[in-house]
Design a protein around this motif. Structure first.
Motif, mmCIF file in Angstrom:
data_model
loop_
_atom_site.group_PDB
_atom_site.id
_atom_site.type_symbol
_atom_site.label_atom_id
_atom_site.label_comp_id
_atom_site.label_asym_id
_atom_site.label_seq_id
_atom_site.Cartn_x
_atom_site.Cartn_y
_atom_site.Cartn_z
ATOM 1 N N HIS A 12 0.772 -1.169 0.102
ATOM 2 C CA HIS A 12 -0.170 0.003 -0.046
ATOM 3 C C HIS A 12 0.857 1.396 0.072
ATOM 4 O O HIS A 12 2.037 1.064 0.590
ATOM 5 N N ILE A 13 0.296 2.535 -0.454
ATOM 6 C CA ILE A 13 1.069 3.617 -0.534
ATOM 7 C C ILE A 13 1.852 3.670 0.844
ATOM 8 O O ILE A 13 1.038 3.615 1.969
ATOM 9 N N ASP A 14 2.982 4.318 0.841
ATOM 10 C CA ASP A 14 3.749 4.824 1.892
ATOM 11 C C ASP A 14 4.243 3.646 3.064
ATOM 12 O O ASP A 14 4.806 4.003 4.195
ATOM 13 N N HIS A 15 3.887 2.440 2.676
ATOM 14 C CA HIS A 15 4.472 1.433 3.661
ATOM 15 C C HIS A 15 5.824 0.999 3.434
ATOM 16 O O HIS A 15 6.308 0.105 4.344
ATOM 17 N N GLY A 16 6.538 1.796 2.808
ATOM 18 C CA GLY A 16 8.003 1.883 2.693
ATOM 19 C C GLY A 16 8.816 1.165 1.691
ATOM 20 O O GLY A 16 9.980 0.489 1.776
ATOM 21 N N THR A 19 12.142 2.680 0.564
ATOM 22 C CA THR A 19 13.078 2.738 1.710
ATOM 23 C C THR A 19 13.828 1.427 1.672
ATOM 24 O O THR A 19 14.808 1.280 1.826
ATOM 25 N N GLY A 51 7.257 11.967 -1.176
ATOM 26 C CA GLY A 51 7.601 10.391 -0.782
ATOM 27 C C GLY A 51 6.515 9.495 -1.506
ATOM 28 O O GLY A 51 6.044 8.669 -0.795
ATOM 29 N N ILE A 52 6.165 9.923 -2.521
ATOM 30 C CA ILE A 52 5.332 8.984 -3.351
ATOM 31 C C ILE A 52 5.826 8.454 -4.455
ATOM 32 O O ILE A 52 6.475 9.535 -5.252
ATOM 33 N N THR A 53 5.881 7.337 -4.947
ATOM 34 C CA THR A 53 6.714 6.835 -6.054
ATOM 35 C C THR A 53 5.483 6.767 -7.388
ATOM 36 O O THR A 53 4.550 6.342 -7.166
ATOM 37 N N ASN A 126 7.122 -4.307 7.746
ATOM 38 C CA ASN A 126 8.029 -3.224 7.702
ATOM 39 C C ASN A 126 8.149 -2.467 8.967
ATOM 40 O O ASN A 126 6.956 -2.343 9.903
ATOM 41 N N LYS A 127 9.036 -1.469 9.288
ATOM 42 C CA LYS A 127 9.170 -0.638 10.291
ATOM 43 C C LYS A 127 9.063 -1.024 11.561
ATOM 44 O O LYS A 127 8.435 -0.761 12.635
ATOM 45 N N ASP A 129 11.628 -1.352 13.604
ATOM 46 C CA ASP A 129 12.274 -0.350 14.522
ATOM 47 C C ASP A 129 11.383 0.394 15.496
ATOM 48 O O ASP A 129 11.760 0.854 16.486
ATOM 49 N N LEU A 130 10.036 0.470 14.987
ATOM 50 C CA LEU A 130 9.069 1.456 16.090
ATOM 51 C C LEU A 130 8.278 0.543 17.076
ATOM 52 O O LEU A 130 7.506 0.947 17.621
ATOM 53 N N SER A 162 13.175 -3.658 9.007
ATOM 54 C CA SER A 162 13.133 -2.200 8.961
ATOM 55 C C SER A 162 13.928 -1.834 7.944
ATOM 56 O O SER A 162 15.074 -2.030 7.774
ATOM 57 N N GLY A 163 13.351 -1.257 6.926
ATOM 58 C CA GLY A 163 14.006 -0.410 5.789
ATOM 59 C C GLY A 163 14.551 0.904 6.271
ATOM 60 O O GLY A 163 15.660 1.061 5.519
ATOM 61 N N LYS A 164 14.541 1.239 7.410
ATOM 62 C CA LYS A 164 15.161 2.285 7.982
ATOM 63 C C LYS A 164 16.511 2.111 8.721
ATOM 64 O O LYS A 164 17.568 2.459 8.217
HETATM 65 P P1 GTP Z 1 5.206 4.866 -2.184
HETATM 66 O O1 GTP Z 1 6.187 5.021 -3.061
HETATM 67 O O2 GTP Z 1 4.362 6.343 -2.090
HETATM 68 O O3 GTP Z 1 4.204 3.803 -2.172
HETATM 69 O O4 GTP Z 1 5.935 4.986 -0.588
HETATM 70 P P2 GTP Z 1 6.754 4.051 -0.493
HETATM 71 O O5 GTP Z 1 6.215 2.528 0.048
HETATM 72 O O6 GTP Z 1 7.975 3.877 -1.315
HETATM 73 O O7 GTP Z 1 7.203 4.531 1.068
HETATM 74 P P3 GTP Z 1 8.599 5.005 1.298
HETATM 75 O O8 GTP Z 1 9.663 4.199 1.230
HETATM 76 O O9 GTP Z 1 8.680 6.475 0.788
HETATM 77 O O10 GTP Z 1 8.492 5.192 3.107
HETATM 78 C C1 GTP Z 1 7.233 6.114 3.397
HETATM 79 C C2 GTP Z 1 7.751 6.552 4.758
HETATM 80 O O11 GTP Z 1 7.930 5.748 5.734
HETATM 81 C C3 GTP Z 1 9.114 7.390 4.582
HETATM 82 O O12 GTP Z 1 8.614 8.690 5.442
HETATM 83 C C4 GTP Z 1 10.071 6.835 5.069
HETATM 84 O O13 GTP Z 1 11.091 7.492 5.786
HETATM 85 C C5 GTP Z 1 9.176 5.887 6.276
HETATM 86 N N1 GTP Z 1 9.710 4.811 6.533
HETATM 87 C C6 GTP Z 1 10.108 3.637 5.672
HETATM 88 N N2 GTP Z 1 10.669 2.342 6.227
HETATM 89 C C7 GTP Z 1 10.784 2.622 7.455
HETATM 90 C C8 GTP Z 1 11.154 1.870 8.670
HETATM 91 O O14 GTP Z 1 11.498 0.836 8.394
HETATM 92 N N3 GTP Z 1 11.060 2.574 9.723
HETATM 93 C C9 GTP Z 1 10.573 3.789 10.135
HETATM 94 N N4 GTP Z 1 10.591 4.053 11.167
HETATM 95 N N5 GTP Z 1 10.214 4.726 8.974
HETATM 96 C C10 GTP Z 1 10.142 4.017 7.705
#
Ligand code: GTP
Length: 613
Positions: A12-16, A19, A51-53, A126-127, A129-130, A162-164
């Motif tokens: 889904h959008i923004d799920h990382g 990253t 932040g949108i692909t 994902n994420k 780390d939180l 964690s992609g971060k």
């Molecule tokens: P779309 O391309 O719009 O679909 O988004 P995306 O799925 O590529 O997500 P993106 O990688 O842009 O990450 C969305 C947000 O989540 C950004 O603000 C990232 O910094 C944050 N983020 C991504 N991965 C992680 C993670 O593992 N941990 C945390 N804390 N934040 C993350």
């Protein structure tokens, strides 16, 4: 072929997604750490900022003796067809779920298309780390269970990453190598489409066959096709035949994405890369088309076309006009440039009495429109005025069926208006279910069914496309604090109870502000429009009535008062009388000129305000 893995990340959008891709690039040494920047594969400034692909570049990585090709699937439903073509080009996918959000509508929709395409799907959360506190463990293991149930694996097979921070990412990549099958021939594509015969392409000499899943424009090399090779070998000595436009061209170059383009000797079965087609006209390269190469004139090969190609079909139309007439050429050039990398856009000259010459642009959906409008402004510095998004209506008259896009094109006499309908699926957590109900009537949902999906509710319904492209997205988000999500697909046409509403300023219909509105809400909406226009339109030197009209009847009116005149400072004694007279005369003339045409300047900002419900 055994050491190639082709995969995508479904989310889904923004799920990382972007990253996580960054970490893959680092681990595999594809991009050196000092050159690394966040969301590396997002190439446009706009993408990185929002932040949108919109389009993530494909990338070829080398790791542990394997070649790993990662290609993008744009998550949003506007790009559903492109997603399906990207899915056809790979064997596996990582279903990435944001631990803070859980499974959302596009997680489901994209997962379902991946399964329908026969992909091996690995679940990952994902994420992580939180979620480091001991009390988070339960949340995570519950989500692990949900994802496992969805993808059909055990809970331990759902990765925690964690992609971060990079935690768990290497293990996930190792699993991609273990579980995603090595590339196969095209039979997976044919299975679903038995009407097409795949009659022994591999027996042909020396050529190759590939699926085009994307295209882009290179300033030096011209039109490039991003391809997945399904059989044989493609090399620069050959000609390439493109099935959809029925065109042959001499190949200029082939190569890989590293992620910058890098020429190679050839592209072999199972590989992902690009073909510099030597074609100048971008409209000839179509996503989902088959590219077939051969040493000689690629003749008898039409029977080898890969199934699944559809002509990209714009469904939402908006006309753009330059704010300054002088910018017409700039608008034209900018749209042409945008189209080079976005084959789904259609552009065609348009004319509007008030706004002058412009272009009618066709989009795949609302997001596609918004992104393009913003890019025009930001990257090409063209200030434009745009009309309401419209869809393709079918009009039944007593003699024939007409197809129209602009409400202005509605004939005086007609019997019925038919409009496009989408199939929508909204996924709602229990807490917000109540808040979603009012939206169902407001956005004209019909045929509503609900189903429980784990602990959420999935509402499925039919809904007019016109409603979807108004501001359904924003309304759903605000009603549910962003927790409900949706996906949609274009379904069919249905008879609509809608009427054409004209907006008149100073007695003249403002072309571009006419709209089709549902009969039962037209008065309310017309009232809102004229009030909003009163607020947003700048005052002129004369008073202006703003009116809304339906079927010859005025149903709403507001007046914008004139600006108080400032005649300038002529000194204590009234100044020079002749100078004053001259100024008056000049102002009067200016006023007449202004009054001779409705001076309505609707900027994209005003427009956006106006289309909100
Ligand atoms: P779309 O391309 O719009 O679909 O988004 P995306 O799925 O590529 O997500 P993106 O990688 O842009 O990450 C969305 C947000 O989540 C950004 O603000 C990232 O910094 C944050 N983020 C991504 N991965 C992680 C993670 O593992 N941990 C945390 N804390 N934040 C993350």
């Amino acid at each position: 072929m055994n050491n190639i893995r082709n995969f995508c990340i479904i989310a889904h959008i923004d799920h990382g997604k972007s990253t996580l891709a960054d970490r893959f690039l680092e681990i595999t040494g594809t991009v050196e750490k000092r050159n690394m920047r966040a969301q590396y594969l997002d190439q446009l400034d706009l993408e990185r900022e929002r932040g949108i692909t919109i389009k993530m570049a494909p990338v070829r990585m080398e790791y542990s003796g394997y070649i790993l090709n990662l290609i993008d699937t744009p998550g949003h439903s506007d790009f559903g067809y492109e997603v399906s073509r990207a899915l056809a080009a790979v064997e596996g996918g990582i279903l990435l779920v944001d631990a803070t959000q859980g499974i959302q509508a596009q997680t489901l929709a994209n997962f379902r298309s991946a399964k329908a395409s026969g992909l091996t799907v690995l679940g990952a959360i994902n994420k992580i780390d939180l979620f480091k506190n001991p009390e988070d463990r339960e949340t995570i293991s519950r989500l692990q269970k949900e994802v496992a149930e969805l993808v059909g694996s055990t809970e331990d097979e759902v990765f925690l990453v964690s992609g971060k921070t990079g935690e768990g990412v290497m293990e996930l990549l190792d699993e991609v190598i273990r579980r995603v099958p090595a590339p196969e021939g095209p039979h997976r594509l044919f299975e679903k489409n038995t009407s097409t015969e795949d009659s022994g392409f591999s027996k042909m000499n020396g050529g190759g066959r590939a699926l085009i899943f994307d295209s882009f424009y290179d300033d030096h090399k011209g039109v490039m096709a991003s391809v997945r090779v399904f059989d044989g070998e493609i090399n620069p000595e050959q000609n390439v035949y493109l099935a959809a436009p029925d065109t042959v061209s001499k190949i200029k170059e082939v190569g890989y994405f590293k992620p910058q383009i890098r020429a190679s000797k050839n592209l072999k079965t199972g590989e992902i890369g690009y073909i510099a087609t030597g074609i100048k006209d971008t409209s000839l390269i179509k996503i989902g088309d088959t590219a077939i190469s051969a040493a000689h004139h690629p003749d008898k090969i039409k029977s080898f076309i890969l199934p699944g190609y559809k002509e990209p079909r714009p469904v939402v139309f908006v006309s753009f006009y330059p704010e300054e007439n002088d910018d017409y050429e700039l608008l034209k050039k900018s749209l042409e440039k945008l189209k080079l990398n976005d084959s789904a856009l259609t552009i065609e000259p348009d004319q509007n009495e008030v706004l002058g010459r412009g272009y009618k642009v066709g989009f795949l959906g609302r997001l596609h429109f918004e992104i393009t409008a913003e890019r025009l402004k930001r990257e090409y510095k063209v200030e434009t005025v745009s009309t309401f998004p419209s869809v393709i209506y079918k009009i039944k008259t007593n003699r024939e069926w007409l197809t129209i896009i602009k409400p202005e094109e509605l004939p005086m006499e007609y019997e019925e208006i038919w409009e496009p309908i989408v199939k929508i699926a909204v996924l709602v957590p229990p807490k917000y279910l109540q808040s979603v109900y009012p939206l169902q009537a407001r956005f004209r949902f019909t045929d509503i069914t609900t189903e429980t999906f784990q602990d959420q509710t999935e509402i499925r319904a039919m809904m007019p496309l016109a409603e979807l492209v108004s501001d359904f997205d924003d309304q759903l988000k605000s009603a549910t604090a962003g927790f409900a999500s949706f996906s949609y697909e274009i379904a069919d046409y249905a008879k609509a109870d809608i009427v054409k509403t004209d907006i008149l300023v100073a007695g003249d219909v403002v072309p571009g502000l006419s709209r089709f509105l549902p009969r039962n809400t037209v008065e309310k909406e017309a009232r809102r429009m004229v009030e909003k226009l009163k607020e947003t339109l700048p005052r002129q030197q004369f008073a202006q009535p703003i009116q809304a009209r339906v079927n010859g009847k005025f149903i709403a009116r507001e007046d914008i008062p004139a600006v108080k005149k400032q005649l300038g400072n002529f000194g204590k004694n009234g100044g020079d009388r002749t100078r004053k007279m001259k100024l008056w005369a000049k102002q009067k003339k200016g006023k007449e000129r202004l009054q001779s045409r409705a001076q309505v300047r609707i900027t994209p900002a005003i427009f956006k305000e106006l289309i909100k419900k």
